[in-house]
Design an enzyme around this catalytic site. Structure first.
Site, short mmCIF file in Angstrom:
data_model
loop_
_atom_site.label_atom_id
_atom_site.label_comp_id
_atom_site.label_asym_id
_atom_site.label_seq_id
_atom_site.Cartn_x
_atom_site.Cartn_y
_atom_site.Cartn_z
N HIS A 171 77.21 56.77 37.26
CA HIS A 171 78.38 57.56 36.83
C HIS A 171 77.94 58.96 36.40
CE1 HIS A 171 81.60 54.62 36.91
NE2 HIS A 171 80.98 53.77 36.11
N GLU B 214 83.51 54.48 40.43
CA GLU B 214 82.84 53.18 40.50
C GLU B 214 81.95 53.08 41.74
OE1 GLU B 214 82.56 50.35 38.39
OE2 GLU B 214 83.22 51.92 37.04
N HIS C 70 73.83 51.38 36.30
CA HIS C 70 75.26 51.60 36.56
C HIS C 70 75.74 52.90 35.90
CE1 HIS C 70 79.47 50.10 37.20
NE2 HIS C 70 79.71 50.88 36.16
N GLU C 71 75.47 53.04 34.62
CA GLU C 71 75.96 54.23 33.91
C GLU C 71 75.26 55.50 34.41
OE1 GLU C 71 78.68 54.06 32.22
OE2 GLU C 71 78.69 51.87 32.24
#
Ligand code: ZN
Length: 501
Positions: free
Chosen positions: A268, A294, A264-265
Site C-alpha cells: 500500500h 488492494e 501487505h502494508e
C-alpha cells in the site's frame, strides 16, 4: 466568471479540501498509534468540527456553480483539471442530494448501530443488532433513492468504493469464481493437512521487528518518505507522497502474521510513495480506489511475498535469526506453510484461495438486501447456507457467521467486493509484468526495483487522475478480465499441493 476564474476556484477548493484530508489523516494516524485515551472526547469534538468544515467547504451554491460550469465546458480542460472536477462532483453528488437533517440522523444511527453490533457479537446474539441493521438498510435504500442509480440500486454503493464498478461486472467476476474456485477448494480439502506447527513456536518479537524492517527495505519502501509503527490492526496512512506511514503487528506465537502484514502494508505504502509529484497537495495525490489499492498490497503480499523465488532470497536471514525454531525447516516447507489452504469461517483469517469465496457470500447478500424485501431475521440462516455451499463448512454461531464483520454496522455496504477485486487485478497486472520482466529471476536476486518501477510507471504515478478501468487498460492493454485470477490460483495451488487435473 471566466473559465480561468472557475479553474482557479477549483484549485483553491482542492487545496482547502486536501488540507482538511491531510489533517484528518494525521488525526487518524495519531488516534491509532500514540494518542491517549483520556483525550478521546476533545479529540472527537475537533474531528467532528473538521468534518463539518469539510461539508461547508464543499457543499455551497458557489462551488456547485463552478463544478457545473467546468463540467459543461469539459472539452476545454486539461486532463488534470478534468480529473479534479470529476472527483469533486462525485463527492458533491454523494453528499448534497441527501437532506442535511437526514444525514445527521444517519450518523447518529451509525454510532448506535455500531455499539449494538459490538454487544451482539460479544453476546453472540443477532437479535441485538437486527433492528439497527434493518434501519441502516432502510436508510441506505432511501439515500440511493435521493442519489439516483443506473441499472441496479447496488451500483450507486459499489461506485462509492470502486468508481465505475457495476453489478453486471461483479456478477461476471463472481460467476467465474464460483465455477473455478469452489471445485479447487474442494480438491485441496481432500489433501492431507499441512503441518505448520513450527510457525506458531515462540518467536522473539524484537527480532520480528528487525526482520520485518529488513523485508520492507528489501522491497523498496523509502524510509525517508515515511515510517513504520505498531498497531493492533495494521493500516497505511498517506499524508503526501513524501510522508507515507504504515503500521504492522507482532505476535510471539505467529511468525507469518507479522511478515505477511508488513509486506501487505508496504505494498500500500509503495503505491502512495510513487504517485507523480506533479499533483502537489491535491485530491489526485492518493490511490484511486479500494480495489486498485488492494491490488498493490496483495501483489506484494501474495504474488511475490508467498512465492518460492522470493523466499529463496530472504529465508536464509530469517532462519539465521531463529535457528531453534527454523533450523531444520527447509525453504520449500516454509513457503508451503505460507500457502496453506483451509476453508475457515472467519474472513480475515482466510487464505488466498478461500478469501474471495468469503467475499462472494457478502456480495450476494448485499445485492439481495438492496433489491428485495427481506426479513432481517432470515439473514443469519442465509449466510450459513452460503458458507456451507461454497466453503463446505457451516458456522455454528452468528459470532462466527454474520456478526463477524464491522462493515454493515457502519453502513459500509458495497465495500467488500473491492477486496476480492484487488486480488484479481493483481493477477492481471502480474501476467503483463511478466511479459516485460523476468520476475522470478528478479525475486530470486532480491532485485525489487525493476518490479516497483513497472508498477510505478503503469499504476502508481497516476494517483487518482485516471479511473480504475483506465488504469487497468493502460497497464495491461485490455479491460478487466477475471480469468487471470482464477488461472493464477489454479496454477499456483495445483503446484503447491501437487494436484493432478
Ligand atoms: Zn490492504
Amino acid at each position: 466568471m471566466s473559465l480561468q476564474q472557475h479553474i482557479e476556484k477549483l484549485n483553491a477548493l482542492d487545496l482547502r479540501m486536501s488540507s482538511l484530508t491531510y489533517m484528518e489523516a494525521l488525526f487518524g494516524w495519531d488516534s491509532m498509534t500514540l494518542a491517549s485515551k483520556k483525550g478521546l472526547e476533545q479529540r472527537g469534538a475537533v474531528i467532528g468540527n473538521l468534518s463539518e468544515l469539510r461539508f461547508t467547504t464543499l457543499i455551497n451554491d458557489e462551488i456547485e456553480a463552478t463544478l457545473n460550469f467546468l463540467m459543461d465546458n469539459k472539452e476545454m480542460l486539461d486532463e488534470t483539471t478534468y480529473a479534479k472536477v470529476k472527483l469533486y462532483q462525485r463527492e458533491y453528488n454523494a453528499t448534497a442530494k441527501i437532506p442535511k437533517d437526514e444525514y445527521a440522523a444517519y450518523r447518529s444511527l451509525i454510532t448506535k448501530s455500531n455499539n449494538a453490533w459490538e454487544e451482539a457479537r460479544e453476546k453472540d446474539d443477532f437479535s441485538i443488532f437486527a433492528p439497527y441493521l434493518e434501519q441502516v438498510i432502510t436508510t441506505l435504500k432511501k439515500f440511493i433513492g435521493y442519489r439516483g442509480f443506473e441499472g441496479h440500486p447496488y451500483n450507486t454503493l459499489l461506485d462509492d468504493y470502486e468508481p465505475g464498478l457495476t453489478v453486471d461486472e461483479c456478477d461476471k467476476f463472481f460467476t467465474n469464481l464460483r465455477a473455478k474456485i469452489v471445485p479447487l477448494v474442494k480438491k485441496i480439502s481432500e489433501q492431507p493437512d499441512v503441518d505448520n506447527s513450527f510457525t506458531s513456536l515462540s518467536y522473539d518479537v524484537k527480532k520480528q521487528a528487525d526482520y520485518t524492517d529488513y523485508i520492507s527495505d528489501a522491497i523498496c519502501f523509502d524510509k525517508e518518505a515515511g515510517c513504520i509503527a505498531e498497531s493492533a490492526h495494521p493500516f497505511t496512512m498517506n499524508l503526501s507522497r513524501g510522508d507515507v506511514r504504515f503500521t504492522t503487528h507482532y505476535h510471539e506465537n505467529d511468525i507469518l502474521s507479522a511478515v505477511s502484514s508488513t509486506i501487505h502494508e508496504t505494498g500500500h505504502a509503495l503505491y502512495e510513495q510513487n504517485i507523480s509529484d506533479a499533483y502537489g497537495v491535491s485530491i489526485l495525490t492518493a490511490g484511486v480506489s479500494m480495489g486498485i489499492h488492494e491490488s498493490q498490497s496483495r501483489i506484494y503480499e501474495n504474488n511475490f511475498g508467498r512465492s518460492l523465488p522470493f523466499w529463496n532470497k530472504h529465508y536464509g536471514k530469517l532462519q539465521d535469526m531463529y535457528q531453534d525454531q527454523l533450523g531444520s525447516i527447509d525453504v520449500e516447507t516454509f513457503q508451503k506453510s505460507m500457502n496453506t489452504v483451509k476453508p475457515s469461517l472467519i474472513r480475515i483469517e482466510a487464505d488466498e484461495v478461500t478469501y474471495p469465496l468469503h467475499i462472494m457470500v457478502r456480495y450476494e447478500m448485499e445485492k439481495m438486501i438492496l433489491s428485495e424485501d427481506i426479513n432481517i431475521y432470515d439473514l443469519p440462516g442465509l449466510w450459513n447456507d452460503k458458507y456451507e455451499e461454497y466453503l463446505g463448512i457451516r458456522p455454528s454461531s452468528d459470532k462466527e457467521g454474520i456478526l463477524q464483520d464491522v462493515h454493515w454496522s457502519e453502513g459500509l455496504v458495497g465495500y467488500f467486493p473491492s477486496y476480492a477485486l484487488g486480488s484479481a487485478y493483481a493477477a492481471q497486472f502480474e501476467f503483463y509484468m511478466r511479459k516485460d520482466l523476468d520476475v522470478d529471476q528478479l525475486l530470486e536476486d532480491g532485485d525489487m526495483q525493476p518490479i516497483l518501477d513497472w508498477l510505478a510507471k503503469n499504476i502508481h504515478t497516476f494517483g487518482s487522475s485516471k479511473e480504475p478501468a483506465e488504469i487497468i487498460e493502460f497497464a495491461t492493454g485490455e479491460s478487466f478480465n477475471p480469468d487471470y485470477f482464477t488461472d493464477y490460483l489454479n496454477q499456483k495451488y495445483s503446484k503447491v499441493y501437487g494436484l493432478k487435473d
